[in-house]
Design an enzyme around this catalytic site. Sequence first.
Site, mmCIF file in Angstrom:
data_model
loop_
_atom_site.group_PDB
_atom_site.id
_atom_site.type_symbol
_atom_site.label_atom_id
_atom_site.label_comp_id
_atom_site.label_asym_id
_atom_site.label_seq_id
_atom_site.Cartn_x
_atom_site.Cartn_y
_atom_site.Cartn_z
ATOM 1 C CG HIS A 153 -0.591 -1.162 5.860
ATOM 2 N ND1 HIS A 153 0.649 -1.735 5.728
ATOM 3 C CD2 HIS A 153 -1.172 -1.262 4.640
ATOM 4 C CE1 HIS A 153 0.810 -2.166 4.484
ATOM 5 N NE2 HIS A 153 -0.285 -1.891 3.803
ATOM 6 C CG ASP A 173 -1.681 0.185 1.129
ATOM 7 O OD1 ASP A 173 -0.782 -0.667 1.101
ATOM 8 O OD2 ASP A 173 -2.784 -0.016 1.669
ATOM 9 C CG ASP A 221 -0.490 -5.485 2.184
ATOM 10 O OD1 ASP A 221 -0.725 -6.590 1.683
ATOM 11 O OD2 ASP A 221 -1.094 -4.438 1.844
ATOM 12 C CG HIS A 256 2.750 -3.470 -0.533
ATOM 13 N ND1 HIS A 256 3.306 -2.866 0.557
ATOM 14 C CD2 HIS A 256 1.422 -3.375 -0.359
ATOM 15 C CE1 HIS A 256 2.353 -2.427 1.358
ATOM 16 N NE2 HIS A 256 1.191 -2.730 0.831
HETATM 17 ZN ZN LIG Z 1 -0.646 -2.484 1.782
#
Ligand SMILES: [Zn+2]
Length: 959
Positions: A226, A228, A338, A544
Amino acid sequence: MTEEFISLLVFSVPDLKRISFEEAIQQEFRPTRLGEWFGPSWATHWFHVQVRIPNEFAGEEVHFIWNADNEALVWSMDGTPIQGFTGGAGSDARHEYVLTTSARGGDPIQFYIEMACNGMFGAGNGLIGPPDPNRFFNLNELDLAVPNKLAWKLLYDFQIILGMSRDLPQESLRAAQALHTANRIVNVFRAGDDRTLEEGIRIASEFLGAKNGDSQHEITALGHCHIDTAWLWPFDETIRKAGRSWSTQIDLMDRYPEYTFVCSQAQQYEWVKDNYPKLWERIREKVTVGQFNPIGGTWVEMDCNIPSGESLVRQFLLGQRFFEEQFGKRCTVFWLPDTFGYSPQIPQLILQADMKYFFTQKLSWNNINKFPFTTFWWTALDGSRVITHMAPSETYNAQCTPEELIRTVRNHRDKEYTNSSLLVYGNGDGGGGPLAGMIERLKRMENVDGLAKVKMGSANEFYENIEKSGAELSSWKGELYFELHRGTYTTHAITKRYNRSCEFLLRELEILATLAMNADPYSFVYPKSEVERFWKMVCLVQFHDVLPGSAIEMVYDDVLRMHTEVDTLGTVMRDELLDTVLQLDPNISEGKKGLAVFNSLCWPRTEIIEIPLAEGLPTMKQYSAFGRTGYALGYLLQENPTFTPVTFETDRNNNIIVDNIYIKATFDKSGHLVGLRDKAGNGRELIKPGERGNVFTMYEDVPLFWDAWDTEIYHLEKGRQVEKGSVQILEQGPLRVSLLIEKTISETSRLRQIVVITAISKRIDFETELDWNENRQFLKVEFAWNILTDQVTYETQFGTIQRPTHYNTSWESAKFEVVGHKFADMSEYGYGVALLNDCKYGYAAHENVVRLSLIRSPKAPDPNCDIGHHVFKYAVYPHEGHFLQSDVVAEGFKFNVPLLSRVVSTAKATALSDPISHFRIEGAPNVVLDTIKRAEDSDDVILRLYEAYGGHATARLLT
Ligand SMILES: [Zn+2]
C-alpha cells in the site's frame, strides 16, 4: 571485511534534488565509508559500490548488507532498478541484496545505490509529527554475508510452531503439540553445530506435516504494497517509493514463481512507466504471466467523501483506460483498502466502470460500532450491488503469521455462508511489499492441521468463487459510514475549495468545448489532452491522504501549484471557449449585441448579476436582473425584467429587517438571524422565539491521536458561542440589500461577512472572509430551525442521503459529524430549509440545529494547517414543501455555478428575442444534466444525467 572487499564512493546531490540514473552516474564521486552520516532530510546520495567476493565464499550464496536507517534503491550498472532497501530495525527492514547464488570467489561486482534521506514514514518525529528538516542518517551496516540456509529454514519452521503454540486456543490439542514440538527443537539445538539444525528441521516437519480436514477455512493470500500517493512525504518521493517497492517485488517474483502480487493506482504505474522504463518492461512481463496483478481500476485510491460524482467517474475512467491500454484488460475488483468513508453510490459506479467486486479494510477502524459483515452485498441508492469483502485479519499489511490466520477465522462474520477470506500481506509505503520471509511462512502454512488453509492466488478468482457458490450473503444498503477521521471533511480548507471550484470549472470547460465542437466540427480541435491533464491533476489531489487534509505541509505546496495551474489555465481556456461559441453562433448577428449571459446549468435561471466593467458599458459597479424562463445550458443577451425592490428597516431593538416579496429576515445587532418569515408560504416563521441562526461557535478540538484526521464526539460538549459583533448596511437596494457583519472570533481570529438578500429570491447568501490563527479550535456556524423532523437530507455524489438528527442508538450518535456536498436540508411536511455552501463538506445536525463545519486548526502532520486567510460562502434557502418537492438540488448548483457574462460588443445592449438553448430537460425536475463532454475515442458527445431525489423519472432531452 568492509574496507578490503567493498569500496564505496558517493555523490551527494545538491539542493534536495532528485536526479535520474543517467545524470547521477556522470557526476564526480568521492570516497566514503561505513559509519558516515548522510542528510539532511529529503536529500539524495548516490553510491558507486565495488565489491570483490572473498575467495572463501566460492560456491556460496552471497548477500550484500546495507542499512542507513533510510530508503534506498539498488541500480545495475546499465540503469535497471534491481531492488529497494528499507532501513531500520523493524519487522519491515530489508537490508539484503543477493549478489550471487553461487559465487566463484574473487568475483568483481559493481552497482549503484540511490539513497533517499527519509524513512518509510517520512522524516517526522513519531508517526504523524511534522517532518524535521535536519535529520541525518548513519550508514551503520555495510557487509557481505553468506546465509546459513539450514538455520533460516529452521527459523521459519520455528516461527510457525511457536506462533501456533502461543495463539491457538490454549486448551486445543494443536497448541499443546506445538508447544511440545517447539520445546523439543530448542532442546536439540546447539549453536554452531549444523547437524542439530537438521535434527530440528526433522522434528518440525513431523508437526507441520499434519494436514487439515476438508472443511477448513480457505484463505487466498495476496502480496501487496500500500503506497500512499503522498502523505508524510511529497509526491516526488512516492515516485521513488514505487520504483523501489515494485523492483523489489519483481525480484521476489523471480525467486518465487508461484508468488502473486496485487497493485493498484494507475497514476503510480504511469510514474513508473515514465521514470523507470527498464523496470516497466519487467513489470509488463510479470503482468503477462499473472504474478504482477493490476487491481483497483482507478487513477488513485481516492477519498470518497469529497470528490463530486463526476470526479469519481473520472477516477474510474482514467484508471480503467490506463490498465486497458497498457495491459489489454480492465480491472474487475475496485480496491480501496484505506479511505475515510464510503459514498452510497460506489456500488453503482463500480458496475458502470465494468467491475463487479469491492475490497476495503478501513471500516475495521470504526471507533464506536463494529461493522457486522465480512463478505456481503453492498447496495447502492439505486439498488445496484457488488460483492464486497473486508479482510477479517483487519489489516492490509499482514505479516503472514499463524496469529493472522487464526484472527482471520475468528473475525470472519459470515463464515457460515462463505468459508473463505483474503489475507493482504506486505509492508506498505516504504516497506517495499512482502519480504521473502512472509512467502516462506505462507508456504509452510499452506495446509497445516490447526490453521486455516492458505494459498497464494488471485483476488478475482476469490470473488468469482464466492459468486459462483451462490452463497446467501447479507446486504448492507447505502453509505458505509466510517466512524473515525470525521475531521477530514473540513481539514485543509483551501484544498477543498479548489477541488470544488476545479470540478465546476472543468465541467464548464468541457461543456463549452463540446458546444464549439458541434458548432464547428471541421476545424475546431477539442482540447482533449489539456482537459485530460487537468483532470489527472484534480484526481491526483483527491488521493485519500491529500484531499482529506492529512498530509504534511510540503504536499500542500505541490497541491496548491497543481490546483492554481488548473484554475488559471482552465479559466483562460473556458473564457476563450465561450468567446468561440459566441462567435460561431449564427443567432448572434451584427445587429444584436450587448451582454451575453451563459448558463451552463440545465435549468432556466432568474438571477441578479454584476455587470462587468467594459468599454461602452457603465463604469459603475451595477447589477442587472436576468429573468427569462425557457433557456438552459445556453445564453441570452441582456434584459431587465420588472421586479419589486428589496428594502430594509431598523426596528426599536436595533434589529435590521430585510424584506423582499418572498421573505422577511431579521438580524440582531450582532449579526445573528433572529427571524425568517416566508411571506408566500403561509407566513411560515422558521426561527422560534429565543432561538437563532448564523451563530458562530468555537469548539475545543483536541482528538485522541490523529490530529488532522479526527474530531471526537466530546468536542461538541465544549463549545463557546461568539456573541459580539457589529452590523451595518452596505447596499440599500433596489436589487440587493447587503449587510456587513464583523466579528472578533478570538484574540487571534476575525471574521467579516457580507449578507446579501436580493429582490428576486428567497435565498440569503453569507459571503465570508476569515482570518484564522488558532490551535486546535473548530469553528462552525449554526442555525436552529423551527422544523419538526428526525432526519436531514445531505447531498452526496449523484444523489442524497438521509441521516438522523437524534442519538437514539450508538449507530446514530456515531454520526455526530457527517459529510455532505452542496447542501444539507431540514424538512418537515409542507416546509423545509436548506443550508447551501460553495466549498464546505462537514455537517453536524442534532435535534433542530444544523451546523456547518467551517474550519479546524490541527497541528499534525502539518503544523500550519489552515492558518491564514479564507474565503467561503454559504446560504440559507427556505422552501415550501418537503425537500422531495423542492428545487434545492438546482439551487445548490446555482449557488456554486455563477452565470458567465460576456460583453459581445460595445454597441447598445438589446435583448435577443429568444434565448439560445443547447440542451434542455423537460418533464422531470428531478433529473440533472450534469456532464457534457466529447467521447474519449470519437467525436460523439457524452451526456451524463442523473435522477437526484431518489425516484423514477421520464424526461425529455431537447437539443
Ligand atoms: Zn493509505
